[in-house]
Design an enzyme around this catalytic site. Structure first.
Site, PDB file in Angstrom:
ATOM      1  N   TRP A  32     -16.467 -15.684   9.005  1.00 33.84           N
ATOM      2  CA  TRP A  32     -17.276 -14.839   9.889  1.00 33.84           C
ATOM      3  C   TRP A  32     -18.398 -14.168   9.118  1.00 33.84           C
ATOM      4  CZ3 TRP A  32     -16.677 -16.598  14.381  1.00 33.84           C
ATOM      5  CH2 TRP A  32     -15.429 -16.965  14.867  1.00 33.84           C
ATOM      6  N   ASP A  34     -18.243  -5.498  10.452  1.00 32.52           N
ATOM      7  CA  ASP A  34     -17.640  -6.304  11.517  1.00 32.52           C
ATOM      8  C   ASP A  34     -16.141  -6.006  11.490  1.00 32.52           C
ATOM      9  OD1 ASP A  34     -16.484  -8.211  13.122  1.00 32.52           O
ATOM     10  OD2 ASP A  34     -17.365  -9.956  12.120  1.00 32.52           O
ATOM     11  N   LYS A  91      -9.606  -9.145  20.286  1.00 33.85           N
ATOM     12  CA  LYS A  91      -8.517  -9.070  19.307  1.00 33.85           C
ATOM     13  C   LYS A  91      -7.704  -7.784  19.424  1.00 33.85           C
ATOM     14  CE  LYS A  91     -10.681 -12.635  16.845  1.00 33.85           C
ATOM     15  NZ  LYS A  91     -12.031 -12.915  16.387  1.00 33.85           N
TER      16      LYS A  91
END
Ligand code: PLP
Length: 353
Positions: free
Chosen positions: A99, A166, A190
Protein backbone atom coordinates in the site's frame (compact mmCIF):
# COMPACT_ATOMS: atom_id res chain seq x y z
CA UNK A 1 -22.65 -22.99 12.79
CA UNK A 2 -20.86 -20.14 14.55
CA UNK A 3 -18.55 -18.39 12.09
CA UNK A 4 -15.16 -16.91 12.93
CA UNK A 5 -14.38 -14.26 10.38
CA UNK A 6 -10.65 -13.59 9.97
CA UNK A 7 -11.09 -11.85 6.62
CA UNK A 8 -8.58 -9.05 5.90
CA UNK A 9 -11.12 -6.67 4.42
CA UNK A 10 -14.00 -6.19 3.98
CA UNK A 11 -14.20 -7.94 7.28
CA UNK A 12 -16.01 -8.66 10.51
CA UNK A 13 -18.30 -5.99 12.00
CA UNK A 14 -20.06 -6.12 15.38
CA UNK A 15 -23.27 -8.20 15.16
CA UNK A 16 -25.31 -5.51 16.91
CA UNK A 17 -24.10 -2.91 14.41
CA UNK A 18 -25.19 -5.13 11.51
CA UNK A 19 -28.53 -5.65 13.24
CA UNK A 20 -29.17 -1.92 13.63
CA UNK A 21 -27.92 -1.15 10.13
CA UNK A 22 -30.26 -3.71 8.60
CA UNK A 23 -33.20 -2.31 10.55
CA UNK A 24 -32.41 1.17 9.21
CA UNK A 25 -32.26 -0.24 5.70
CA UNK A 26 -35.88 -1.31 6.04
CA UNK A 27 -37.29 1.41 8.25
CA UNK A 28 -35.27 4.39 9.34
CA UNK A 29 -37.71 7.26 9.35
CA UNK A 30 -41.43 6.49 9.67
CA UNK A 31 -41.46 3.61 7.20
CA UNK A 32 -38.80 5.02 4.89
CA UNK A 33 -35.43 3.38 4.39
CA UNK A 34 -32.18 5.11 5.28
CA UNK A 35 -31.20 4.77 1.61
CA UNK A 36 -34.36 6.40 0.24
CA UNK A 37 -34.46 9.65 2.20
CA UNK A 38 -32.64 12.85 1.27
CA UNK A 39 -29.11 13.18 2.54
CA UNK A 40 -30.08 16.79 3.23
CA UNK A 41 -32.87 15.72 5.60
CA UNK A 42 -32.32 16.61 9.23
CA UNK A 43 -32.13 12.96 10.24
CA UNK A 44 -29.24 12.22 7.90
CA UNK A 45 -27.42 15.51 8.50
CA UNK A 46 -27.48 14.62 12.21
CA UNK A 47 -25.92 11.23 11.46
CA UNK A 48 -23.11 12.76 9.44
CA UNK A 49 -22.40 15.23 12.22
CA UNK A 50 -22.44 12.49 14.85
CA UNK A 51 -20.08 10.36 12.76
CA UNK A 52 -17.63 13.23 12.28
CA UNK A 53 -17.73 14.15 15.96
CA UNK A 54 -17.33 10.55 17.15
CA UNK A 55 -14.24 10.03 14.98
CA UNK A 56 -12.51 13.04 16.56
CA UNK A 57 -13.71 12.15 20.05
CA UNK A 58 -12.46 8.55 19.90
CA UNK A 59 -9.03 9.70 18.72
CA UNK A 60 -8.83 12.49 21.31
CA UNK A 61 -8.63 15.17 18.63
CA UNK A 62 -11.58 17.41 19.52
CA UNK A 63 -10.83 21.11 19.68
CA UNK A 64 -7.33 20.69 18.27
CA UNK A 65 -7.86 22.15 14.82
CA UNK A 66 -8.83 18.91 13.05
CA UNK A 67 -11.77 18.18 10.77
CA UNK A 68 -13.20 14.73 10.05
CA UNK A 69 -14.57 13.90 6.61
CA UNK A 70 -16.29 10.83 5.19
CA UNK A 71 -15.26 10.71 1.54
CA UNK A 72 -15.48 8.18 -1.27
CA UNK A 73 -12.90 6.54 -3.52
CA UNK A 74 -11.26 4.43 -0.83
CA UNK A 75 -7.78 4.84 0.55
CA UNK A 76 -6.57 4.44 -3.02
CA UNK A 77 -8.02 7.86 -3.85
CA UNK A 78 -6.28 9.31 -0.78
CA UNK A 79 -2.94 8.20 -2.24
CA UNK A 80 -3.33 10.92 -4.86
CA UNK A 81 -5.57 13.35 -2.98
CA UNK A 82 -2.91 13.76 -0.27
CA UNK A 83 -0.33 14.67 -2.90
CA UNK A 84 -2.76 16.86 -4.82
CA UNK A 85 -3.45 18.94 -1.68
CA UNK A 86 -0.08 18.92 0.07
CA UNK A 87 2.72 18.30 -2.39
CA UNK A 88 4.23 21.45 -3.84
CA UNK A 89 7.66 20.14 -4.86
CA UNK A 90 8.80 17.10 -2.91
CA UNK A 91 7.63 14.70 -0.23
CA UNK A 92 9.19 11.96 1.90
CA UNK A 93 7.69 8.46 2.11
CA UNK A 94 8.41 5.38 4.20
CA UNK A 95 8.00 2.25 2.09
CA UNK A 96 6.78 -0.60 4.30
CA UNK A 97 4.51 -2.54 1.96
CA UNK A 98 2.31 -2.83 -1.08
CA UNK A 99 0.00 0.00 0.00
CA UNK A 100 2.85 2.38 0.77
CA UNK A 101 4.37 1.51 -2.59
CA UNK A 102 1.10 2.36 -4.32
CA UNK A 103 0.88 5.66 -2.42
CA UNK A 104 4.40 6.50 -3.61
CA UNK A 105 3.50 5.68 -7.21
CA UNK A 106 0.55 8.09 -7.17
CA UNK A 107 2.47 10.86 -5.39
CA UNK A 108 5.20 10.72 -8.06
CA UNK A 109 2.67 12.18 -10.49
CA UNK A 110 2.79 15.41 -8.46
CA UNK A 111 6.43 15.87 -7.51
CA UNK A 112 9.70 14.33 -6.38
CA UNK A 113 9.45 11.53 -3.88
CA UNK A 114 12.20 10.57 -1.49
CA UNK A 115 11.92 7.09 0.01
CA UNK A 116 13.44 7.68 3.45
CA UNK A 117 13.66 3.90 3.96
CA UNK A 118 12.24 0.72 2.48
CA UNK A 119 11.93 -2.94 3.50
CA UNK A 120 10.99 -4.01 -0.02
CA UNK A 121 14.18 -6.09 -0.49
CA UNK A 122 13.11 -8.29 2.44
CA UNK A 123 9.57 -8.68 1.08
CA UNK A 124 8.47 -6.15 3.70
CA UNK A 125 8.86 -8.47 6.68
CA UNK A 126 10.03 -5.68 9.00
CA UNK A 127 9.65 -1.93 9.67
CA UNK A 128 12.76 0.15 8.87
CA UNK A 129 14.00 2.30 11.75
CA UNK A 130 16.62 4.97 12.36
CA UNK A 131 15.99 6.90 9.14
CA UNK A 132 16.05 10.69 8.91
CA UNK A 133 13.11 12.80 7.83
CA UNK A 134 14.49 15.87 6.06
CA UNK A 135 13.15 19.28 7.07
CA UNK A 136 12.81 20.81 3.64
CA UNK A 137 10.16 18.43 2.31
CA UNK A 138 6.44 19.17 2.13
CA UNK A 139 5.31 16.21 4.25
CA UNK A 140 6.21 12.74 5.48
CA UNK A 141 3.91 9.80 4.67
CA UNK A 142 3.80 6.44 6.42
CA UNK A 143 1.48 3.41 6.70
CA UNK A 144 0.75 2.49 10.32
CA UNK A 145 -0.17 -1.14 9.68
CA UNK A 146 0.79 -3.29 6.72
CA UNK A 147 -2.30 -5.37 6.18
CA UNK A 148 -0.68 -7.73 3.68
CA UNK A 149 2.64 -8.43 5.40
CA UNK A 150 1.51 -8.23 9.02
CA UNK A 151 3.86 -5.54 10.29
CA UNK A 152 2.92 -2.45 12.29
CA UNK A 153 4.74 0.71 13.31
CA UNK A 154 4.97 0.59 17.12
CA UNK A 155 6.78 3.88 17.62
CA UNK A 156 6.32 6.70 15.14
CA UNK A 157 9.24 8.95 14.21
CA UNK A 158 9.36 12.57 15.33
CA UNK A 159 8.68 14.41 12.11
CA UNK A 160 9.85 17.98 11.54
CA UNK A 161 7.33 18.26 8.68
CA UNK A 162 3.58 17.42 8.58
CA UNK A 163 3.04 13.70 9.12
CA UNK A 164 0.45 11.89 6.99
CA UNK A 165 -0.57 8.35 7.90
CA UNK A 166 -2.55 5.66 6.09
CA UNK A 167 -4.29 3.94 9.04
CA UNK A 168 -6.70 1.87 6.96
CA UNK A 169 -6.11 -1.35 8.84
CA UNK A 170 -5.52 -0.29 12.43
CA UNK A 171 -7.43 2.90 13.07
CA UNK A 172 -9.32 2.84 16.42
CA UNK A 173 -7.37 -0.24 17.53
CA UNK A 174 -4.78 1.21 19.93
CA UNK A 175 -4.06 4.23 22.10
CA UNK A 176 -1.62 6.67 20.53
CA UNK A 177 -1.05 10.37 20.64
CA UNK A 178 -3.02 11.02 17.48
CA UNK A 179 -2.12 14.69 17.52
CA UNK A 180 1.35 13.76 16.22
CA UNK A 181 -0.34 13.28 12.83
CA UNK A 182 -1.50 16.10 10.59
CA UNK A 183 -3.55 13.96 8.27
CA UNK A 184 -4.92 10.46 8.85
CA UNK A 185 -6.92 8.44 6.35
CA UNK A 186 -8.57 5.04 6.53
CA UNK A 187 -10.87 3.13 4.21
CA UNK A 188 -13.87 2.13 6.31
CA UNK A 189 -13.92 -1.54 5.35
CA UNK A 190 -11.36 -2.76 7.88
CA UNK A 191 -12.02 -1.31 11.28
CA UNK A 192 -14.89 1.13 10.77
CA UNK A 193 -17.73 -0.09 8.60
CA UNK A 194 -18.73 -1.30 5.15
CA UNK A 195 -16.75 -0.42 2.01
CA UNK A 196 -17.81 2.80 0.32
CA UNK A 197 -16.51 5.52 2.58
CA UNK A 198 -13.08 6.66 3.72
CA UNK A 199 -12.45 8.52 6.92
CA UNK A 200 -10.09 11.48 6.52
CA UNK A 201 -8.94 13.50 9.50
CA UNK A 202 -7.03 16.61 8.59
CA UNK A 203 -5.51 19.46 10.52
CA UNK A 204 -6.82 22.52 8.78
CA UNK A 205 -3.67 24.58 9.07
CA UNK A 206 -1.70 22.30 6.70
CA UNK A 207 -4.05 23.11 3.81
CA UNK A 208 -3.86 25.97 1.31
CA UNK A 209 -0.11 25.64 0.88
CA UNK A 210 0.14 24.44 -2.73
CA UNK A 211 -0.05 26.64 -5.79
CA UNK A 212 -1.82 24.23 -8.15
CA UNK A 213 -5.54 24.44 -8.86
CA UNK A 214 -7.36 21.58 -7.17
CA UNK A 215 -10.58 20.14 -8.68
CA UNK A 216 -13.37 20.55 -6.10
CA UNK A 217 -13.99 16.84 -5.54
CA UNK A 218 -10.29 16.37 -4.74
CA UNK A 219 -10.04 19.45 -2.55
CA UNK A 220 -10.15 18.81 1.22
CA UNK A 221 -11.19 22.43 1.75
CA UNK A 222 -14.25 22.05 -0.47
CA UNK A 223 -15.34 19.03 1.56
CA UNK A 224 -14.66 20.82 4.86
CA UNK A 225 -16.61 23.89 3.71
CA UNK A 226 -19.62 21.69 2.93
CA UNK A 227 -19.41 19.68 6.17
CA UNK A 228 -18.55 16.48 4.28
CA UNK A 229 -21.66 16.89 2.11
CA UNK A 230 -20.14 18.43 -0.99
CA UNK A 231 -22.01 15.84 -2.99
CA UNK A 232 -24.27 12.94 -2.01
CA UNK A 233 -22.37 10.96 0.61
CA UNK A 234 -22.53 7.14 0.81
CA UNK A 235 -25.31 7.25 3.39
CA UNK A 236 -25.39 3.58 4.34
CA UNK A 237 -21.62 3.33 4.79
CA UNK A 238 -21.54 6.52 6.88
CA UNK A 239 -24.46 5.40 9.04
CA UNK A 240 -22.96 1.96 9.69
CA UNK A 241 -19.57 3.55 10.46
CA UNK A 242 -21.28 5.84 12.95
CA UNK A 243 -22.87 2.81 14.61
CA UNK A 244 -19.49 1.06 14.88
CA UNK A 245 -17.90 4.13 16.44
CA UNK A 246 -20.84 4.39 18.87
CA UNK A 247 -20.36 0.70 19.72
CA UNK A 248 -16.70 1.35 20.41
CA UNK A 249 -17.45 4.38 22.55
CA UNK A 250 -19.99 2.37 24.59
CA UNK A 251 -17.36 -0.33 25.16
CA UNK A 252 -15.06 2.25 26.72
CA UNK A 253 -13.33 3.62 23.62
CA UNK A 254 -9.93 2.80 22.18
CA UNK A 255 -8.30 2.06 25.56
CA UNK A 256 -10.85 -0.70 26.20
CA UNK A 257 -10.60 -2.31 22.75
CA UNK A 258 -6.81 -2.11 22.90
CA UNK A 259 -6.86 -4.47 25.91
CA UNK A 260 -8.94 -6.98 23.95
CA UNK A 261 -6.77 -6.62 20.86
CA UNK A 262 -3.73 -7.24 23.04
CA UNK A 263 -5.17 -10.47 24.44
CA UNK A 264 -6.06 -11.67 20.94
CA UNK A 265 -2.69 -10.97 19.37
CA UNK A 266 -0.76 -12.42 22.33
CA UNK A 267 -2.72 -15.65 22.16
CA UNK A 268 -2.31 -15.83 18.39
CA UNK A 269 1.44 -15.19 18.35
CA UNK A 270 2.17 -17.49 21.27
CA UNK A 271 0.58 -20.34 19.30
CA UNK A 272 2.53 -19.41 16.16
CA UNK A 273 5.78 -19.37 18.17
CA UNK A 274 5.19 -22.46 20.33
CA UNK A 275 3.60 -24.73 17.74
CA UNK A 276 6.49 -26.40 15.86
CA UNK A 277 4.40 -26.77 12.69
CA UNK A 278 4.11 -23.02 12.11
CA UNK A 279 6.42 -20.09 11.55
CA UNK A 280 5.63 -16.38 11.76
CA UNK A 281 6.40 -14.20 8.73
CA UNK A 282 7.07 -10.76 10.24
CA UNK A 283 10.00 -9.70 12.44
CA UNK A 284 8.87 -10.21 16.06
CA UNK A 285 9.27 -6.63 17.26
CA UNK A 286 7.22 -5.33 14.32
CA UNK A 287 4.37 -7.82 14.41
CA UNK A 288 0.95 -6.39 13.75
CA UNK A 289 -1.77 -6.72 16.38
CA UNK A 290 -4.30 -6.65 13.56
CA UNK A 291 -2.96 -9.05 10.91
CA UNK A 292 -0.89 -12.08 11.94
CA UNK A 293 0.94 -13.67 9.00
CA UNK A 294 2.34 -17.20 9.26
CA UNK A 295 3.17 -20.28 7.24
CA UNK A 296 3.14 -24.03 7.67
CA UNK A 297 6.67 -25.42 7.73
CA UNK A 298 5.56 -28.63 6.04
CA UNK A 299 3.38 -28.04 2.99
CA UNK A 300 2.15 -31.64 3.07
CA UNK A 301 -0.07 -30.65 5.99
CA UNK A 302 -1.79 -27.87 4.05
CA UNK A 303 -4.77 -29.87 2.87
CA UNK A 304 -5.47 -31.29 6.32
CA UNK A 305 -5.10 -27.91 8.02
CA UNK A 306 -7.29 -26.13 5.46
CA UNK A 307 -10.04 -28.71 5.91
CA UNK A 308 -9.81 -28.48 9.69
CA UNK A 309 -10.13 -24.71 9.99
CA UNK A 310 -12.92 -24.56 7.45
CA UNK A 311 -14.81 -27.24 9.38
CA UNK A 312 -14.37 -25.16 12.54
CA UNK A 313 -16.32 -22.30 10.93
CA UNK A 314 -13.24 -20.19 10.26
CA UNK A 315 -13.34 -17.84 7.26
CA UNK A 316 -10.75 -15.75 5.43
CA UNK A 317 -7.51 -17.31 6.68
CA UNK A 318 -5.68 -17.60 3.34
CA UNK A 319 -2.60 -15.40 3.11
CA UNK A 320 -2.23 -12.71 0.48
CA UNK A 321 -0.65 -14.02 -2.74
CA UNK A 322 2.48 -11.91 -2.21
CA UNK A 323 3.23 -13.61 1.14
CA UNK A 324 1.53 -17.00 0.85
CA UNK A 325 0.63 -19.10 3.88
CA UNK A 326 -1.97 -17.73 6.25
CA UNK A 327 -3.15 -14.42 7.61
CA UNK A 328 -5.36 -14.08 10.65
CA UNK A 329 -6.91 -10.61 10.66
CA UNK A 330 -8.03 -9.72 14.17
CA UNK A 331 -9.85 -6.42 13.81
CA UNK A 332 -11.77 -4.75 16.64
CA UNK A 333 -14.99 -6.69 16.07
CA UNK A 334 -13.34 -10.13 16.11
CA UNK A 335 -13.83 -11.79 19.49
CA UNK A 336 -11.19 -13.49 21.62
CA UNK A 337 -13.31 -16.64 21.27
CA UNK A 338 -12.66 -16.64 17.53
CA UNK A 339 -8.90 -16.53 18.14
CA UNK A 340 -9.31 -19.36 20.67
CA UNK A 341 -11.12 -21.39 18.01
CA UNK A 342 -8.26 -20.92 15.54
CA UNK A 343 -5.56 -21.67 18.12
CA UNK A 344 -7.43 -24.86 19.04
CA UNK A 345 -7.38 -26.03 15.43
CA UNK A 346 -3.65 -25.28 15.20
CA UNK A 347 -2.85 -27.28 18.32
CA UNK A 348 -5.12 -30.09 17.20
CA UNK A 349 -3.09 -30.26 14.00
CA UNK A 350 0.05 -30.52 16.10
CA UNK A 351 -1.33 -33.44 18.08
CA UNK A 352 -2.33 -35.21 14.83
CA UNK A 353 0.94 -34.66 12.98
C1 PLP B 1 -6.96 -1.98 2.25
C2 PLP B 1 -5.93 -0.94 2.32
C3 PLP B 1 -5.85 0.09 1.37
C4 PLP B 1 -6.75 0.16 0.15
O1 PLP B 1 -7.98 0.65 0.48
P1 PLP B 1 -9.11 0.88 -0.62
O2 PLP B 1 -10.19 1.48 0.20
O3 PLP B 1 -9.46 -0.46 -1.20
O4 PLP B 1 -8.60 1.81 -1.66
C5 PLP B 1 -4.89 1.06 1.55
N1 PLP B 1 -4.04 1.03 2.59
C6 PLP B 1 -4.08 0.05 3.51
C7 PLP B 1 -3.11 0.05 4.65
C8 PLP B 1 -5.03 -0.97 3.41
O5 PLP B 1 -5.08 -1.94 4.33
Amino acid sequence: MQRHNFSAGPCVLPKEVLQKASEALLDFDNGLSLVEISHRSKSFVDIMEQARALALELLGLEGKGYKALFLQGGSSLQFLMVAQNLLEKKAAYLNTGTWADKAIKEAKIYGDILEVASSKAANYNYIPKGYEIPEDYDYFHCTSNNTIFGTQIKKFPKSPIPMVCDMSSDIFSRTLDYSQFDLIYAGAQKNIGPAGTTLVIVKEDILDKVSRKIPSMLDYKAHIDKSSMFNTPPVFAVYTSMLTMQWLKDLGGIAAIEKENDKKSRLMYSEIDLNPLFKGFAAKEDRSDMNATFTLLNDDLKETFDTMWKEAGINGLDGHRSVGGYRASMYNALSLDSVKALVEVMSELESKA
